[in-house]
Design a protein around this motif. Structure first.
Motif, PDB file in Angstrom:
ATOM      1  N   TRP A  75       0.941  -1.262   0.088  1.00 22.51           N
ATOM      2  CA  TRP A  75      -0.060  -0.046  -0.109  1.00 22.51           C
ATOM      3  C   TRP A  75       0.695   1.364  -0.052  1.00 22.51           C
ATOM      4  CZ3 TRP A  75       0.326   3.374   4.338  1.00 22.51           C
ATOM      5  CH2 TRP A  75      -0.825   4.488   4.263  1.00 22.51           C
ATOM      6  N   ALA A  76       1.819   1.339   0.827  1.00 20.09           N
ATOM      7  CA  ALA A  76       2.753   2.491   0.923  1.00 20.09           C
ATOM      8  C   ALA A  76       3.627   2.804  -0.154  1.00 20.09           C
ATOM      9  CB  ALA A  76       3.937   2.381   2.070  1.00 20.09           C
ATOM     10  N   ALA A  77       3.730   1.520  -1.013  1.00 20.87           N
ATOM     11  CA  ALA A  77       4.589   1.873  -2.278  1.00 20.87           C
ATOM     12  C   ALA A  77       3.501   2.449  -3.418  1.00 20.87           C
ATOM     13  CB  ALA A  77       4.956   0.413  -2.841  1.00 20.87           C
ATOM     14  N   ARG A  78       2.293   2.407  -3.506  1.00 26.56           N
ATOM     15  CA  ARG A  78       1.166   2.658  -4.188  1.00 26.56           C
ATOM     16  C   ARG A  78       0.794   4.101  -4.032  1.00 26.56           C
ATOM     17  NH1 ARG A  78      -1.471  -2.103  -3.182  1.00 26.56           N
ATOM     18  NH2 ARG A  78      -2.966  -0.941  -1.845  1.00 26.56           N
ATOM     19  N   VAL A  79       1.011   4.613  -2.841  1.00 26.89           N
ATOM     20  CA  VAL A  79       0.537   6.029  -2.257  1.00 26.89           C
ATOM     21  C   VAL A  79       1.422   7.091  -2.825  1.00 26.89           C
ATOM     22  CG1 VAL A  79       0.198   7.515  -0.364  1.00 26.89           C
ATOM     23  CG2 VAL A  79      -0.763   4.824  -0.316  1.00 26.89           C
ATOM     24  N   PRO A  80       1.124   8.096  -3.367  1.00 33.13           N
ATOM     25  CA  PRO A  80       1.886   8.958  -3.634  1.00 33.13           C
ATOM     26  C   PRO A  80       2.463  10.062  -2.438  1.00 33.13           C
ATOM     27  CG  PRO A  80       0.010   9.206  -5.066  1.00 33.13           C
ATOM     28  CD  PRO A  80      -0.302   8.439  -3.976  1.00 33.13           C
ATOM     29  N   ARG A  81       3.821  10.425  -2.271  1.00 31.56           N
ATOM     30  CA  ARG A  81       4.201  11.181  -1.554  1.00 31.56           C
ATOM     31  C   ARG A  81       3.896  10.798   0.073  1.00 31.56           C
ATOM     32  NH1 ARG A  81       4.823  17.813  -0.635  1.00 31.56           N
ATOM     33  NH2 ARG A  81       6.894  17.604   0.211  1.00 31.56           N
ATOM     34  N   ILE A  82       4.404   9.631   0.446  1.00 31.58           N
ATOM     35  CA  ILE A  82       3.973   8.984   1.789  1.00 31.58           C
ATOM     36  C   ILE A  82       5.035   9.544   2.765  1.00 31.58           C
ATOM     37  CG2 ILE A  82       4.630   6.864   1.156  1.00 31.58           C
ATOM     38  CD1 ILE A  82       2.477   5.729   2.943  1.00 31.58           C
ATOM     39  N   LEU A  83       4.942   9.915   3.981  1.00 29.05           N
ATOM     40  CA  LEU A  83       5.638  10.149   4.860  1.00 29.05           C
ATOM     41  C   LEU A  83       5.491   9.625   6.311  1.00 29.05           C
ATOM     42  CD1 LEU A  83       5.473  14.147   4.515  1.00 29.05           C
ATOM     43  CD2 LEU A  83       7.042  12.610   3.470  1.00 29.05           C
ATOM     44  N   ASN A  84       6.559   8.640   6.624  1.00 29.13           N
ATOM     45  CA  ASN A  84       7.819   8.471   6.093  1.00 29.13           C
ATOM     46  C   ASN A  84       7.647   7.770   4.862  1.00 29.13           C
ATOM     47  OD1 ASN A  84       9.415   9.995   7.722  1.00 29.13           O
ATOM     48  ND2 ASN A  84       9.512   8.333   9.398  1.00 29.13           N
ATOM     49  N   THR A  85       8.753   7.852   3.867  1.00 31.22           N
ATOM     50  CA  THR A  85       8.733   6.996   2.595  1.00 31.22           C
ATOM     51  C   THR A  85       8.375   5.502   2.917  1.00 31.22           C
ATOM     52  OG1 THR A  85      10.887   6.651   2.380  1.00 31.22           O
ATOM     53  CG2 THR A  85      10.074   8.878   1.825  1.00 31.22           C
ATOM     54  N   GLU A  86       8.105   5.171   1.689  1.00 28.62           N
ATOM     55  CA  GLU A  86       7.769   3.338   1.455  1.00 28.62           C
ATOM     56  C   GLU A  86       9.094   2.738   1.738  1.00 28.62           C
ATOM     57  OE1 GLU A  86       8.404  -0.129  -0.418  1.00 28.62           O
ATOM     58  OE2 GLU A  86       9.166   1.669  -1.216  1.00 28.62           O
ATOM     59  N   ARG A  87      10.243   3.274   1.228  1.00 32.74           N
ATOM     60  CA  ARG A  87      11.584   2.737   1.531  1.00 32.74           C
ATOM     61  C   ARG A  87      11.862   2.575   2.848  1.00 32.74           C
ATOM     62  NH1 ARG A  87      17.202   5.621  -0.416  1.00 32.74           N
ATOM     63  NH2 ARG A  87      18.637   3.918   0.149  1.00 32.74           N
ATOM     64  N   VAL A  88      11.455   3.627   3.787  1.00 31.80           N
ATOM     65  CA  VAL A  88      11.803   3.761   5.363  1.00 31.80           C
ATOM     66  C   VAL A  88      10.967   2.684   5.936  1.00 31.80           C
ATOM     67  CG1 VAL A  88      11.695   5.045   7.347  1.00 31.80           C
ATOM     68  CG2 VAL A  88      12.568   6.052   5.316  1.00 31.80           C
ATOM     69  N   LEU A  89       9.608   2.846   5.689  1.00 34.63           N
ATOM     70  CA  LEU A  89       8.768   1.661   6.140  1.00 34.63           C
ATOM     71  C   LEU A  89       8.894   0.286   6.009  1.00 34.63           C
ATOM     72  CD1 LEU A  89       5.189   3.631   5.289  1.00 34.63           C
ATOM     73  CD2 LEU A  89       6.758   3.824   7.075  1.00 34.63           C
ATOM     74  N   ARG A  90       9.348  -0.135   4.648  1.00 35.03           N
ATOM     75  CA  ARG A  90       9.928  -1.563   4.476  1.00 35.03           C
ATOM     76  C   ARG A  90      10.877  -1.944   5.281  1.00 35.03           C
ATOM     77  NH1 ARG A  90       9.010  -4.748   0.158  1.00 35.03           N
ATOM     78  NH2 ARG A  90       7.786  -3.020  -0.993  1.00 35.03           N
ATOM     79  N   TRP A  91      11.804  -1.016   5.377  1.00 41.03           N
ATOM     80  CA  TRP A  91      12.959  -1.366   6.222  1.00 41.03           C
ATOM     81  C   TRP A  91      12.777  -1.411   7.745  1.00 41.03           C
ATOM     82  CZ3 TRP A  91      15.965   1.606   9.997  1.00 41.03           C
ATOM     83  CH2 TRP A  91      17.185   1.077  10.213  1.00 41.03           C
ATOM     84  N   ASN A  92      11.831  -0.512   8.216  1.00 41.94           N
ATOM     85  CA  ASN A  92      11.444  -0.353   9.582  1.00 41.94           C
ATOM     86  C   ASN A  92      10.470  -1.343  10.173  1.00 41.94           C
ATOM     87  OD1 ASN A  92      10.166   1.894  11.868  1.00 41.94           O
ATOM     88  ND2 ASN A  92      12.183   1.166  12.077  1.00 41.94           N
ATOM     89  N   THR A  93       9.565  -1.869   9.221  1.00 39.21           N
ATOM     90  CA  THR A  93       8.867  -2.726   9.728  1.00 39.21           C
ATOM     91  C   THR A  93       9.172  -4.452  10.218  1.00 39.21           C
ATOM     92  OG1 THR A  93       7.991  -3.151   7.537  1.00 39.21           O
ATOM     93  CG2 THR A  93       6.588  -1.678   8.833  1.00 39.21           C
ATOM     94  N   ASP A  94      10.561  -4.350   9.738  1.00 35.44           N
ATOM     95  CA  ASP A  94      11.100  -5.811  10.212  1.00 35.44           C
ATOM     96  C   ASP A  94      12.396  -5.428  11.168  1.00 35.44           C
ATOM     97  OD1 ASP A  94      12.816  -7.942  10.309  1.00 35.44           O
ATOM     98  OD2 ASP A  94      11.884  -8.734   8.515  1.00 35.44           O
ATOM     99  N   LYS A  95      12.065  -5.986  12.349  1.00 34.92           N
ATOM    100  CA  LYS A  95      13.214  -5.565  13.474  1.00 34.92           C
ATOM    101  C   LYS A  95      14.500  -5.980  12.863  1.00 34.92           C
ATOM    102  CE  LYS A  95       9.816  -4.649  17.054  1.00 34.92           C
ATOM    103  NZ  LYS A  95       8.663  -4.555  16.125  1.00 34.92           N
ATOM    104  N   GLY A  96      14.609  -6.705  11.942  1.00 30.57           N
ATOM    105  CA  GLY A  96      15.927  -7.071  11.510  1.00 30.57           C
ATOM    106  C   GLY A  96      16.812  -5.986  11.324  1.00 30.57           C
ATOM    107  N   TYR A  97      16.402  -4.620  11.292  1.00 25.33           N
ATOM    108  CA  TYR A  97      17.038  -3.471  11.356  1.00 25.33           C
ATOM    109  C   TYR A  97      18.028  -3.619  12.369  1.00 25.33           C
ATOM    110  CZ  TYR A  97      13.851  -1.348  14.706  1.00 25.33           C
ATOM    111  OH  TYR A  97      13.245  -0.750  15.664  1.00 25.33           O
ATOM    112  N   LEU A  98      17.675  -4.203  13.415  1.00 24.92           N
ATOM    113  CA  LEU A  98      18.604  -4.051  14.660  1.00 24.92           C
ATOM    114  C   LEU A  98      20.064  -4.532  14.320  1.00 24.92           C
ATOM    115  CD1 LEU A  98      16.157  -4.827  17.487  1.00 24.92           C
ATOM    116  CD2 LEU A  98      17.036  -2.723  17.145  1.00 24.92           C
TER     117      LEU A  98
END
Length: 307
Positions: A75-98
């Motif tokens: 959904w975030a990838a389809r939405v124009p000008r989403i804040l924070n960006t889809e790239r950020v949301l994809r990375w941050n919604t998986d706690k593997g970022y730790l």
């Protein structure tokens, strides 16, 4: 979209359980209105919402996403000008970022990762759990402490519950995190540092949430007891380092590109601040607890929508 004579339009993305926004976010509608921005809540998975009609979409209380993370990111990838960006949301919604934070030298809670693809038996899970102290089991994709439990390594019944909890998550296809329970949380709680446009806005303190094994949570999240707090210089430095690592990963090195962020810290065994979570997706910002916080956030949104 906006014309020269119409006010900029902003959607404040929420979930169907909170169609009118969480109580902390609801005042944003009026605050943005006084800045000449037409803001309205919109449920992220409502098929009738025309996202193209907005000049920006600010992700707020979308707290039901964790069970449908792939759908949420799509959904975030389809939405124009989403804040924070889809790239950020994809990375941050998986706690593997730790893992990335730890590799970059940011202090984080030591974590054991259990992969569902390995089809671990109960005995295999048992051998991987800590031999001493309390520990926490949680899924890698989660929000609001849902599906999270605290267990005692040396107590047979508690350990058995932990094994079953981990097994249930793995069988459902969810990667699992096992972390030592940081005992300072019981006395000092957690500290959340809130950033707007990459700059510290305010800080809050949260009391301990985990008192025992996992139990089904009513609603979207466990209730939190929050209070205002003044962060130390050391806490601010650790939080800024975490944001810098995140910016290098998903924002071309520019932490100011994050409209909002919350870095949650606890005191480690040595007394120093340790990152427990970096929230760039849908964190509560607790604006009511800090004078000027609502205005800072509204100003930031209004400035971006007029760029």
């Amino acid at each position: 979209m906006t014309t020269e004579t119409s006010a900029p339009r902003v959607a404040l993305a929420t979930c169907s359980v909170l169609p009118d926004l969480d109580g902390d976010d609801a005042p944003l509608v009026r605050a943005l209105g006084t800045r000449g921005v037409d803001a309205a809540p919109a449920v992220w998975d409502d098929p009738d919402v025309d996202w193209d009609a907005f000049d920006a979409v600010v992700v707020r209380s979308t707290w039901d996403y964790s069970a449908r993370r792939d759908e949420f990111v799509a959904w975030a990838a389809r939405v124009p000008r989403i804040l924070n960006t889809e790239r950020v949301l994809r990375w941050n919604t998986d706690k593997g970022y730790l893992r990335g934070l730890e590799e970059a030298g940011v202090p984080v809670i030591p974590t054991l990762w259990l992969d569902p693809a390995r089809n671990l038996s109960s005995r295999a899970i048992h051998t991987r759990l800590p031999a001493q102290g309390d520990f926490v089991i949680k899924p890698v994709v989660s929000a609001g402490a849902k599906d999270t439990g605290r267990y005692q390594s040396g107590e047979a019944h508690s350990r058995g519950l932990a094994i079953q909890h981990a097994k249930n998550l793995l069988v459902s296809g969810r990667e699992v995190m096992v972390q030592p329970y940081v005992t300072s949380v019981d006395t000092a709680g957690e500290t959340g540092l809130v950033f707007v446009d990459g700059e510290l806005s305010h800080a809050v303190r949260k009391n301990a949430l985990l008192t025992g094994p996992h139990r089904p949570t009513r609603g979207l999240y466990q209730q939190e007891e929050m209070s205002p707090f003044t962060a130390t210089d050391e806490q601010v430095a650790v939080a800024q380092n975490a944001l810098a690592v995140a910016a290098d990963a998903v924002a071309d090195g520019d932490a100011s590109s994050f409209l909002y962020a919350r870095v949650d810290l606890v005191n480690g065994n040595d007394g120093g601040p340790v990152v427990i979570e970096l929230e760039l997706t849908e964190p509560s910002l607790f604006m009511a607890l800090a004078p000027g916080a609502l205005d800072r956030f509204a100003d930031a949104i209004a400035a971006r929508v007029r760029r």
